[in-house]
Structure formats: C-alpha cells, structure tokens
Design a protein around this motif. Sequence first.
Motif, PDB file in Angstrom:
ATOM      1  N   GLU A  42       6.595  -9.061  43.541  1.00 21.65           N
ATOM      2  CA  GLU A  42       5.250  -8.758  42.677  1.00 21.65           C
ATOM      3  C   GLU A  42       4.306  -9.765  42.921  1.00 21.65           C
ATOM      4  OE1 GLU A  42       5.128  -6.345  40.420  1.00 21.65           O
ATOM      5  OE2 GLU A  42       6.930  -5.708  41.151  1.00 21.65           O
ATOM      6  N   TRP A  43       3.024  -9.494  42.971  1.00 19.30           N
ATOM      7  CA  TRP A  43       1.955 -10.417  43.191  1.00 19.30           C
ATOM      8  C   TRP A  43       2.043 -11.545  42.243  1.00 19.30           C
ATOM      9  CZ3 TRP A  43      -0.421 -10.142  47.761  1.00 19.30           C
ATOM     10  CH2 TRP A  43      -0.480  -9.045  48.480  1.00 19.30           C
ATOM     11  N   GLN A  44       1.635 -12.775  42.839  1.00  8.93           N
ATOM     12  CA  GLN A  44       1.665 -14.038  42.062  1.00  8.93           C
ATOM     13  C   GLN A  44       0.537 -14.518  42.337  1.00  8.93           C
ATOM     14  OE1 GLN A  44       5.426 -16.358  41.804  1.00  8.93           O
ATOM     15  NE2 GLN A  44       6.130 -14.819  43.856  1.00  8.93           N
ATOM     16  N   VAL A  45      -0.272 -15.296  41.606  1.00 16.47           N
ATOM     17  CA  VAL A  45      -1.525 -16.111  41.646  1.00 16.47           C
ATOM     18  C   VAL A  45      -1.202 -17.341  42.215  1.00 16.47           C
ATOM     19  CG1 VAL A  45      -3.412 -16.997  40.771  1.00 16.47           C
ATOM     20  CG2 VAL A  45      -2.701 -14.962  39.771  1.00 16.47           C
ATOM     21  N   LEU A  46      -1.880 -17.896  43.056  1.00 15.06           N
ATOM     22  CA  LEU A  46      -1.569 -19.198  43.677  1.00 15.06           C
ATOM     23  C   LEU A  46      -2.601 -20.038  42.918  1.00 15.06           C
ATOM     24  CD1 LEU A  46      -1.354 -19.050  47.578  1.00 15.06           C
ATOM     25  CD2 LEU A  46       0.493 -19.490  45.939  1.00 15.06           C
ATOM     26  N   ALA A  47      -1.985 -21.404  42.587  1.00  9.71           N
ATOM     27  CA  ALA A  47      -2.971 -22.336  42.188  1.00  9.71           C
ATOM     28  C   ALA A  47      -3.321 -23.290  43.180  1.00  9.71           C
ATOM     29  CB  ALA A  47      -2.212 -23.187  40.995  1.00  9.71           C
ATOM     30  N   ASP A  48      -4.527 -24.151  42.886  1.00  8.18           N
ATOM     31  CA  ASP A  48      -4.707 -25.091  44.037  1.00  8.18           C
ATOM     32  C   ASP A  48      -3.597 -25.913  44.405  1.00  8.18           C
ATOM     33  OD1 ASP A  48      -7.272 -23.884  44.189  1.00  8.18           O
ATOM     34  OD2 ASP A  48      -8.094 -25.568  42.669  1.00  8.18           O
ATOM     35  N   GLY A  49      -3.498 -26.226  45.635  1.00  5.05           N
ATOM     36  CA  GLY A  49      -2.278 -27.131  46.240  1.00  5.05           C
ATOM     37  C   GLY A  49      -0.847 -26.319  46.304  1.00  5.05           C
ATOM     38  N   ASP A  50      -0.816 -25.154  45.616  1.00  5.22           N
ATOM     39  CA  ASP A  50       0.338 -24.775  45.941  1.00  5.22           C
ATOM     40  C   ASP A  50       0.989 -24.449  47.380  1.00  5.22           C
ATOM     41  OD1 ASP A  50       0.935 -24.677  43.319  1.00  5.22           O
ATOM     42  OD2 ASP A  50       0.671 -22.537  42.758  1.00  5.22           O
ATOM     43  N   THR A  51       2.082 -24.324  47.670  1.00 10.13           N
ATOM     44  CA  THR A  51       2.571 -23.695  48.857  1.00 10.13           C
ATOM     45  C   THR A  51       3.344 -22.664  48.826  1.00 10.13           C
ATOM     46  OG1 THR A  51       4.639 -25.266  48.885  1.00 10.13           O
ATOM     47  CG2 THR A  51       2.653 -26.278  49.774  1.00 10.13           C
ATOM     48  N   ILE A  52       3.474 -22.105  49.940  1.00  7.39           N
ATOM     49  CA  ILE A  52       4.413 -20.799  50.184  1.00  7.39           C
ATOM     50  C   ILE A  52       5.241 -20.762  51.396  1.00  7.39           C
ATOM     51  CG2 ILE A  52       2.456 -19.243  48.925  1.00  7.39           C
ATOM     52  CD1 ILE A  52       1.589 -18.198  51.545  1.00  7.39           C
ATOM     53  N   ALA A  54       6.825 -19.072  54.513  1.00  5.69           N
ATOM     54  CA  ALA A  54       6.344 -18.199  55.655  1.00  5.69           C
ATOM     55  C   ALA A  54       6.903 -16.702  55.386  1.00  5.69           C
ATOM     56  CB  ALA A  54       6.878 -18.767  56.953  1.00  5.69           C
ATOM     57  N   GLY A  55       5.887 -16.043  56.085  1.00  4.23           N
ATOM     58  CA  GLY A  55       6.331 -14.561  55.952  1.00  4.23           C
ATOM     59  C   GLY A  55       5.831 -13.871  54.818  1.00  4.23           C
ATOM     60  N   LEU A  56       4.993 -14.201  53.633  1.00  2.00           N
ATOM     61  CA  LEU A  56       4.708 -13.747  52.661  1.00  2.00           C
ATOM     62  C   LEU A  56       3.346 -12.828  53.000  1.00  2.00           C
ATOM     63  CD1 LEU A  56       5.235 -15.945  49.626  1.00  2.00           C
ATOM     64  CD2 LEU A  56       6.996 -14.086  50.573  1.00  2.00           C
ATOM     65  N   HIS A  57       2.929 -11.724  52.193  1.00  3.47           N
ATOM     66  CA  HIS A  57       1.912 -11.128  52.168  1.00  3.47           C
ATOM     67  C   HIS A  57       0.753 -12.149  51.390  1.00  3.47           C
ATOM     68  CE1 HIS A  57       2.084  -6.790  53.341  1.00  3.47           C
ATOM     69  NE2 HIS A  57       3.253  -7.449  53.577  1.00  3.47           N
ATOM     70  N   VAL A  58      -0.490 -12.270  51.803  1.00  2.00           N
ATOM     71  CA  VAL A  58      -1.382 -13.131  51.249  1.00  2.00           C
ATOM     72  C   VAL A  58      -2.484 -12.338  50.950  1.00  2.00           C
ATOM     73  CG1 VAL A  58      -2.853 -15.167  51.090  1.00  2.00           C
ATOM     74  CG2 VAL A  58      -0.673 -15.373  52.174  1.00  2.00           C
ATOM     75  N   ARG A  59      -3.190 -12.356  49.717  1.00  2.00           N
ATOM     76  CA  ARG A  59      -4.434 -11.500  49.386  1.00  2.00           C
ATOM     77  C   ARG A  59      -5.168 -12.278  48.752  1.00  2.00           C
ATOM     78  NH1 ARG A  59      -3.521  -6.149  45.596  1.00  2.00           N
ATOM     79  NH2 ARG A  59      -3.174  -7.696  44.191  1.00  2.00           N
ATOM     80  N   ILE A  60      -6.634 -12.373  49.140  1.00  2.00           N
ATOM     81  CA  ILE A  60      -7.564 -12.952  48.643  1.00  2.00           C
ATOM     82  C   ILE A  60      -8.863 -12.255  48.211  1.00  2.00           C
ATOM     83  CG2 ILE A  60      -9.441 -15.253  49.053  1.00  2.00           C
ATOM     84  CD1 ILE A  60      -7.672 -16.002  51.338  1.00  2.00           C
ATOM     85  N   ASP A  61      -9.104 -12.501  46.706  1.00  2.00           N
ATOM     86  CA  ASP A  61     -10.151 -11.566  46.102  1.00  2.00           C
ATOM     87  C   ASP A  61     -11.382 -12.393  46.416  1.00  2.00           C
ATOM     88  OD1 ASP A  61     -12.178 -10.893  44.417  1.00  2.00           O
ATOM     89  OD2 ASP A  61     -10.759 -10.037  42.907  1.00  2.00           O
ATOM     90  N   LEU A  62     -12.257 -11.938  47.246  1.00  2.00           N
ATOM     91  CA  LEU A  62     -13.418 -12.470  47.975  1.00  2.00           C
ATOM     92  C   LEU A  62     -14.615 -12.706  46.727  1.00  2.00           C
ATOM     93  CD1 LEU A  62     -13.621 -10.808  51.337  1.00  2.00           C
ATOM     94  CD2 LEU A  62     -12.571 -13.111  50.781  1.00  2.00           C
ATOM     95  N   LEU A  68      -3.399 -14.709  46.109  1.00  2.00           N
ATOM     96  CA  LEU A  68      -2.113 -13.801  45.553  1.00  2.00           C
ATOM     97  C   LEU A  68      -1.349 -13.806  46.806  1.00  2.00           C
ATOM     98  CD1 LEU A  68      -4.483 -11.410  43.921  1.00  2.00           C
ATOM     99  CD2 LEU A  68      -2.743 -12.077  42.520  1.00  2.00           C
ATOM    100  N   VAL A  69       0.112 -13.961  46.449  1.00  2.00           N
ATOM    101  CA  VAL A  69       1.131 -13.716  47.562  1.00  2.00           C
ATOM    102  C   VAL A  69       2.268 -12.927  46.823  1.00  2.00           C
ATOM    103  CG1 VAL A  69       0.631 -15.938  48.661  1.00  2.00           C
ATOM    104  CG2 VAL A  69       2.316 -15.542  46.842  1.00  2.00           C
ATOM    105  N   LYS A  70       3.096 -12.277  47.760  1.00  2.00           N
ATOM    106  CA  LYS A  70       4.324 -11.459  47.606  1.00  2.00           C
ATOM    107  C   LYS A  70       4.982 -11.363  48.783  1.00  2.00           C
ATOM    108  CE  LYS A  70       3.234  -6.707  47.798  1.00  2.00           C
ATOM    109  NZ  LYS A  70       3.274  -5.419  47.238  1.00  2.00           N
ATOM    110  N   ILE A  71       6.444 -11.010  48.584  1.00  2.00           N
ATOM    111  CA  ILE A  71       7.319 -10.396  49.690  1.00  2.00           C
ATOM    112  C   ILE A  71       6.812  -9.280  50.253  1.00  2.00           C
ATOM    113  CG2 ILE A  71       9.572 -10.132  50.275  1.00  2.00           C
ATOM    114  CD1 ILE A  71      10.542 -11.878  48.315  1.00  2.00           C
ATOM    115  N   PRO A  72       6.635  -9.253  51.573  1.00  2.00           N
ATOM    116  CA  PRO A  72       6.190  -7.675  52.049  1.00  2.00           C
ATOM    117  C   PRO A  72       7.367  -6.756  51.566  1.00  2.00           C
ATOM    118  CG  PRO A  72       6.226  -9.574  53.757  1.00  2.00           C
ATOM    119  CD  PRO A  72       6.743  -9.998  52.510  1.00  2.00           C
ATOM    120  N   THR A  73       7.002  -5.511  51.247  1.00  2.00           N
ATOM    121  CA  THR A  73       7.917  -4.351  51.204  1.00  2.00           C
ATOM    122  C   THR A  73       7.370  -3.253  51.928  1.00  2.00           C
ATOM    123  OG1 THR A  73       6.565  -3.514  49.348  1.00  2.00           O
ATOM    124  CG2 THR A  73       8.519  -5.077  48.959  1.00  2.00           C
TER     125      THR A  73
END
Length: 88
Positions: A42-52, A54-62, A68-73
């Motif tokens: 599921e998409w999760q919101v990243l806070a400033d300074g959070d780490t993730i 490797a290999g996750l999908h990353v989405r940025i609302d411009l 937002l990040v999640k495991i690729p499916t």
Amino acid sequence: VSVMALTSVAFTLAIMLSFLAMAVGISVMQPVHAKEIVATTEWQVLADGDTIPAGLHVRIDLSTGEKLVKIPTDDSRDDSIKAAIYGD
C-alpha cells in the motif's frame, strides 16, 4: 597566528552561522526523527528524513511535494510508460 586567535575566530564564526540560521528559519539544534519505512504493498507517505529500502516504487505529487512509496506489484506496473526525460 596563535592558536588562541584561531579558536576565537572559529567560535565567532560558529555564533554568526547560528544567528544566520535562526534568521532564515533553520534550527541547527533540532533533532531529526527519521525512521526507515516498513515496506508494504500500500502507498505510504514519507516524512522528511525517512529512509526506504531499495527496490520500492516511489511517487512524488509535484503539486504538493508529497512523497509516497510501496512494494511493486504486478498490477501496479504501467507498461505505457517507457521513460521520463527531463532537460533540453
């Protein structure tokens, strides 16, 4: 130049940089509360300074800057997107 003079200059510069940081709204003494995201599908919101991991999908609302990040499916794969190119 004596060690005492260099120490005095370094201390003065540190004080000046602290005042400058406060003037522009940067807190140099504030702790960072970063954490590593526990990956899910599921998409999760990243806070400033959070780490993730490797290999996750990353989405940025411009429009908002929200990250937002999640495991690729397999169902989240969009084969219509081949590449994104920025620049001239």
